[in-house]
Design an enzyme around this catalytic site. Sequence first.
Site, short mmCIF file in Angstrom:
data_model
loop_
_atom_site.label_atom_id
_atom_site.label_comp_id
_atom_site.label_asym_id
_atom_site.label_seq_id
_atom_site.Cartn_x
_atom_site.Cartn_y
_atom_site.Cartn_z
N GLY A 128 5.86 -30.94 0.09
CA GLY A 128 5.64 -30.24 -0.98
C GLY A 128 5.90 -30.86 -2.65
CE LYS B 164 7.96 -25.77 9.89
NZ LYS B 164 9.01 -24.99 10.18
CD1 TRP C 166 -0.55 -22.42 0.91
CD2 TRP C 166 -0.12 -20.20 1.39
NE1 TRP C 166 -1.19 -22.20 2.23
CE2 TRP C 166 -0.63 -20.96 2.66
CE3 TRP C 166 0.13 -18.88 1.62
CZ2 TRP C 166 -0.44 -20.46 4.03
CZ3 TRP C 166 0.22 -18.40 2.78
CH2 TRP C 166 -0.26 -18.83 3.95
CB ALA C 167 1.86 -22.04 -6.07
CG HIS D 86 4.52 -11.36 -5.66
ND1 HIS D 86 3.79 -10.47 -6.08
CD2 HIS D 86 4.47 -12.42 -6.42
CE1 HIS D 86 3.22 -11.07 -7.19
NE2 HIS D 86 3.55 -12.27 -7.41
CG HIS E 290 6.72 -14.40 -3.65
ND1 HIS E 290 5.34 -14.87 -3.36
CD2 HIS E 290 6.80 -14.82 -4.94
CE1 HIS E 290 4.85 -15.59 -4.34
NE2 HIS E 290 5.85 -15.68 -5.25
NE ARG F 82 10.63 -17.72 -7.48
CZ ARG F 82 9.32 -17.87 -7.78
NH1 ARG F 82 8.71 -18.54 -8.83
NH2 ARG F 82 8.46 -17.29 -6.92
P1 FAD Z 1 7.11 -26.27 0.01
O1 FAD Z 1 5.86 -26.55 -0.62
O2 FAD Z 1 7.22 -25.12 0.71
O3 FAD Z 1 7.13 -27.42 1.15
C1 FAD Z 1 7.98 -27.51 2.39
C2 FAD Z 1 8.01 -28.84 3.09
O4 FAD Z 1 8.73 -28.94 4.08
C3 FAD Z 1 6.45 -28.76 3.87
O5 FAD Z 1 6.18 -29.97 3.81
C4 FAD Z 1 6.72 -28.32 5.16
O6 FAD Z 1 6.07 -28.86 6.35
C5 FAD Z 1 8.08 -29.11 5.44
N1 FAD Z 1 8.97 -28.68 6.43
C6 FAD Z 1 9.65 -27.62 6.59
N2 FAD Z 1 10.40 -27.63 7.48
C7 FAD Z 1 10.65 -28.78 8.10
C8 FAD Z 1 10.95 -29.42 9.27
N3 FAD Z 1 11.76 -28.60 10.23
N4 FAD Z 1 10.75 -30.77 9.61
C9 FAD Z 1 9.73 -31.41 8.80
N5 FAD Z 1 9.48 -30.46 7.53
C10 FAD Z 1 9.57 -29.59 7.38
N6 FAD Z 1 6.13 -20.81 -7.75
C11 FAD Z 1 5.71 -21.01 -8.91
O7 FAD Z 1 6.55 -21.55 -9.87
N7 FAD Z 1 4.52 -20.49 -9.51
C12 FAD Z 1 3.51 -20.06 -8.74
O8 FAD Z 1 2.67 -19.62 -9.35
C13 FAD Z 1 3.84 -19.73 -7.30
N8 FAD Z 1 2.95 -19.03 -6.66
C14 FAD Z 1 3.32 -18.80 -5.11
C15 FAD Z 1 2.45 -18.30 -4.27
C16 FAD Z 1 2.46 -17.96 -3.09
C17 FAD Z 1 1.61 -17.28 -2.14
C18 FAD Z 1 3.99 -18.46 -2.50
C19 FAD Z 1 4.26 -18.40 -1.04
C20 FAD Z 1 5.03 -19.04 -3.39
C21 FAD Z 1 4.40 -19.39 -4.94
N9 FAD Z 1 5.40 -19.82 -5.61
C22 FAD Z 1 5.08 -20.00 -6.90
C23 FAD Z 1 6.82 -20.33 -5.26
C24 FAD Z 1 6.63 -22.02 -4.93
O9 FAD Z 1 5.12 -22.04 -4.41
C25 FAD Z 1 7.32 -22.54 -3.83
O10 FAD Z 1 8.76 -22.42 -4.22
C26 FAD Z 1 7.44 -24.13 -4.03
O11 FAD Z 1 6.20 -24.58 -3.86
C27 FAD Z 1 8.38 -24.79 -3.02
O12 FAD Z 1 8.14 -26.16 -2.90
P2 FAD Z 1 9.06 -27.06 -1.87
O13 FAD Z 1 8.62 -28.28 -2.12
O14 FAD Z 1 10.50 -26.75 -2.21
O15 FAD Z 1 8.57 -26.58 -0.52
C1 SIN Z 2 2.24 -15.42 -8.94
O1 SIN Z 2 1.10 -16.03 -9.05
O2 SIN Z 2 2.42 -14.19 -8.90
C2 SIN Z 2 3.35 -16.00 -8.16
C3 SIN Z 2 4.13 -16.75 -9.27
C4 SIN Z 2 5.40 -17.06 -8.77
O3 SIN Z 2 5.77 -16.84 -7.57
O4 SIN Z 2 6.10 -17.80 -9.46
#
Ligand code: FAD
Ligand code: SIN
Length: 533
Positions: free
Chosen positions: A19, A40, A50-51, A242, A351, A386
């Site tokens: 991510g 994974k 999905w953000a 959320h 969320h 947050r």
């Molecule tokens: P992720 O993007 O969740 O990536 C996790 C990675 O770890 C994936 O590749 C997964 O496959 C891998 N993984 C997990 N477990 C394992 C395992 N056991 N072995 C190997 N790989 C593994 N935040 C904002 O700032 N702005 C927004 O507009 C926003 N909108 C959102 C909308 C939605 C619907 C959601 C659900 C969240 C939103 N957020 C938003 C929050 C934000 O998207 C997340 O907090 C952020 O993307 C997390 O990034 P990350 O790199 O930490 O993890």
């Molecule tokens: C949203 O677009 O409402 C999500 C933004 C966030 O989780 O920070």
Amino acid sequence: MATHDASGQTHDVVIIGSGAAGLTAALALAETRRVLVLAKGSLTGGSTAWAQGGIAAVLDAGDTFDNHVRDTMVAGAGLNDPDTVEFVISRAPQSIDRLTELGVPFNRESGDLHLTREGGHSHRRIVHVDDATGWAVQEALLRAAEANPNITLLPGRTCIDFITDRHREQFSAAGRVWGVYALDEESGRVERHVARATILATGGAGRVYQFSTAPRGATGDGIAMAWRAGARVSNMEMMQFHPTCLYNLDVKNFLITEAVRGEGGHLLHPETGRRFMVDYDPERMELAPRDVVARAIDDQIKRFGLDYVHLDISHQPADFVKGHFPTIHDKLMTLGIDMTAQPIPVVPAQHYTCGGVVVDLDARTDIPGLWAAGECTESGLHGANRLASNSLLECFVFGEAAARDILGRWDSLEAPPAILPWDESRVADSDEEVVIKQNWTEIRRFMWNYVGIVRTTKRLERAASRIDLLMREVDEYYGAFRVTTDLIELRNLLQSAQLIVTSALRRKESRGLHYTLDYPELADEAKDTVLVP
Ligand code: FAD
Ligand code: SIN
């Protein structure tokens, strides 16, 4: 040389997660080091893709870092670490510049970045790509990683546990991480990925709840792995709900971005049409921080026996609505809802995981050899709640910080020792997959009912005793059968549930996202809930 066979050869750095946090770290490291990124399922399976809303950054002449810091601390109910808040917010404009260089097509107006608004923000400061910012960011990072010869991307790997000093051929009691054991989802074989440095970027634990906006793989794997390996975990009771997830019997986890309220959307009682936020936060109304709005909706639903409330932006011109929210508009049209002409039924859903593995400003965890970034961590940025769109930002800043720290201390990082292979000598193939499904469903249901938006000590204790029972059952099962992704996730989901409930029982006050009827007041001092393994 980087390899990915089962024999346990060595990489420079292993990153778990593809991510925003994982790929940011990979790109920064790959200037001089060879990096393996494990994921994974698919490479786009995390929350990043999905953000919706966007990324918070001070870019408007009328806004200041101090404003953004203040808004973050107000949302976080004073539990934030001021140094971390300042560290992240002051680096936001650079992060946006880097993403622009990578080709993220942020929306612009007369040449300048278009800034939208979300709850808890005193100014317009959300940089975005329509209402699908995450997908654009994920694509750009992935494109750059795929083009980089120093980065190997390996999807279809479910990491199980860290390789530590326990797994050296010559046993050592000193605690250090040397990479990770990972299940090849297709072959069912367990591989050793050994490295000088390991970065955890596995995202949150949202799927511990029955209703969540998070993707299927958000099962708290990294948090549970780090806990088992001996890292402290903090503030796990701070689970963010959320306010506005679509209410639909077929589509269970579609988010309606907070930017809909930022661009003028109102929350209405579905029968009377009353704008009920006036009773809860008359000044900020729909743009109060998420915990306030989610609790207000929960209260309306419970008090009036409703299934949902309405989110209405149909008073804005149709072109304005379609122009700002094309993805949501199109998705809702497929479900027979025209948001330009009618209200959207919404409910709160889990969320974001505010707590996680404790890290410092260099993204270092308690365990030598292990760094962590993104939603799996507790860096001190979010505190008790947050602020919207601060999360992707945290991923970029801490992904960079981890890479910088690893590169800076590279010469002092020891080469890994010889590592034992995964031991499967005492396990058989499972003949009772039904146990896994049953336990998944049970955990998610009691977490929703007993550890949700409004809590009581009695309900938390009920959840704790169920977790104890299930842990005995799952441990027994885990010891007897060959690992599968479902089993690995179940074990981690349960471990995450235990960390959440233990933390919630420790907090004897209501602060931010943790609201309990037994301790409705705010304590004088803001203290993290730190769990030590
Ligand atoms: P992720 O993007 O969740 O990536 C996790 C990675 O770890 C994936 O590749 C997964 O496959 C891998 N993984 C997990 N477990 C394992 C395992 N056991 N072995 C190997 N790989 C593994 N935040 C904002 O700032 N702005 C927004 O507009 C926003 N909108 C959102 C909308 C939605 C619907 C959601 C659900 C969240 C939103 N957020 C938003 C929050 C934000 O998207 C997340 O907090 C952020 O993307 C997390 O990034 P990350 O790199 O930490 O993890
Ligand atoms: C949203 O677009 O409402 C999500 C933004 C966030 O989780 O920070």
